[in-house]
Design a protein around this motif. Sequence first.
Motif, PDB file in Angstrom:
ATOM      1  N   MET A   1       0.828  -1.209   0.000  1.00 38.60           N
ATOM      2  CA  MET A   1       0.000   0.000   0.000  1.00 38.60           C
ATOM      3  C   MET A   1       0.861   1.258   0.000  1.00 38.60           C
ATOM      4  SD  MET A   1      -2.857  -1.480   2.647  1.00 38.60           S
ATOM      5  CE  MET A   1      -3.660   0.082   3.003  1.00 38.60           C
ATOM      6  N   LEU A   2       1.907   1.273   0.805  1.00 40.67           N
ATOM      7  CA  LEU A   2       2.774   2.451   0.870  1.00 40.67           C
ATOM      8  C   LEU A   2       3.640   2.596  -0.376  1.00 40.67           C
ATOM      9  CD1 LEU A   2       3.802   2.294   4.634  1.00 40.67           C
ATOM     10  CD2 LEU A   2       2.385   4.052   3.555  1.00 40.67           C
TER      11      LEU A   2
ATOM     12  N   ARG B   1       6.001   2.917   9.304  1.00 39.49           N
ATOM     13  CA  ARG B   1       6.333   4.154   8.581  1.00 39.49           C
ATOM     14  C   ARG B   1       7.726   4.642   8.996  1.00 39.49           C
ATOM     15  NH1 ARG B   1       2.521   6.886   5.659  1.00 39.49           N
ATOM     16  NH2 ARG B   1       0.296   6.409   6.014  1.00 39.49           N
ATOM     17  N   LYS B   2       7.997   4.612  10.284  1.00 39.67           N
ATOM     18  CA  LYS B   2       9.301   5.048  10.780  1.00 39.67           C
ATOM     19  C   LYS B   2      10.421   4.134  10.301  1.00 39.67           C
ATOM     20  CE  LYS B   2       7.220   7.058  14.922  1.00 39.67           C
ATOM     21  NZ  LYS B   2       7.031   6.902  16.390  1.00 39.67           N
ATOM     22  N   TRP B   3      10.140   2.810  10.248  1.00 31.86           N
ATOM     23  CA  TRP B   3      11.139   1.860   9.764  1.00 31.86           C
ATOM     24  C   TRP B   3      11.492   2.157   8.313  1.00 31.86           C
ATOM     25  CZ3 TRP B   3      14.748  -1.420  11.032  1.00 31.86           C
ATOM     26  CH2 TRP B   3      15.198  -2.364  10.098  1.00 31.86           C
ATOM     27  N   ARG B   4      10.492   2.389   7.505  1.00 33.30           N
ATOM     28  CA  ARG B   4      10.733   2.701   6.090  1.00 33.30           C
ATOM     29  C   ARG B   4      11.509   4.000   5.921  1.00 33.30           C
ATOM     30  NH1 ARG B   4       7.306   0.529   1.881  1.00 33.30           N
ATOM     31  NH2 ARG B   4       7.270   2.600   0.909  1.00 33.30           N
ATOM     32  N   GLU B   5      11.257   4.932   6.839  1.00 32.31           N
ATOM     33  CA  GLU B   5      11.932   6.239   6.771  1.00 32.31           C
ATOM     34  C   GLU B   5      13.317   6.222   7.405  1.00 32.31           C
ATOM     35  OE1 GLU B   5       9.117   8.577   8.822  1.00 32.31           O
ATOM     36  OE2 GLU B   5       7.628   8.573   7.180  1.00 32.31           O
TER      37      GLU B   5
END
Length: 324
Positions: free
Chosen positions: A202-203, A317-321
């Motif tokens: 999704m992201l 979200r933080k992990w991806r960032e």
Amino acid sequence: MTILVTGAAGFIGYHASAALLAAGEQVVGIDNLNAYYDPVLKQARLARLERHEGFRFERLDLADDAALMALVERERPDRILHLAAQAGVRYSLENPFAYARSNLLGHLAILEAARRLGDDLSHLVYASSSSVYGETARVPFAEADASETPASLYAATKRADELMSASYSSLYGIPATGLRFFTVYGPWGRPDMAYWLFADAMLSGRAIKVFNNGDMERDFTYIDDIVEPLCRILADAPARGRHAVYNIGGSSPVRLMDMIETLERALGLTAEKIMLPMQPGDVTRTFADTTKLEADYGYKATTRLEDGLPRFADWYRKWREGTV
């Protein structure tokens, strides 16, 4: 007292080790850091554990029984928490020998190590799986139910682990407890799990694959509702030769489509869905009867998916960032 935790770089192993360290325990963690999923995630979990003075890590493959025995003789742990395994139902269709090595030979090596420790070992706690119940019309799943028709090789190896443990417990007086986990999710989770795969797609602007046209139910269990009863059980010192098995689950099955909607709300996105047929090895539903766990250890899961899944989404979200 020293606790040996296998699979310490894994999802549940990381959280369990962190909880034990926070309680003041000394933890020796082992893991082979294989590439079933990105080892970067495993290394990141390890880095957080290594901030604790009470944690020591050794990279080791459990199927190397001589290396494991040498470590056990050196450390002489009071308890063993055996969480290492080759996970995944679908991957067992592609690479069956990985399951024989990790889940059968590795588990046997742990049982031999427990046998070697003798009376110095107060408790061996090991991971089983809700997969052992297979496809059954009887719900909820209770520990006394027959578990004779596993739907996948992964499930068969986990049931074999239970039978091997019962045998060793009876033969050599090992106090052992198996934990049948039900669809564990949460921060620092596993990238092969549906909730992670959906969030990643999704992201990234990709469609998600929904098997059995969404007609599935899972007893999702937030990681905190796994670790708390696990630690209570591990702290116990059962009678010599006692072997028991417990379900640890949320006891509140959720439809797959409802899980997807919860994740969509948490991410603020709408998923494009590709509806697909049932995959070999899957089951249509899981549902834990936790009456035995509640009676013996006074624990019942409290985290609803509506609360736990947004916590994963925030972490992810933080992990991806790269900010976690």
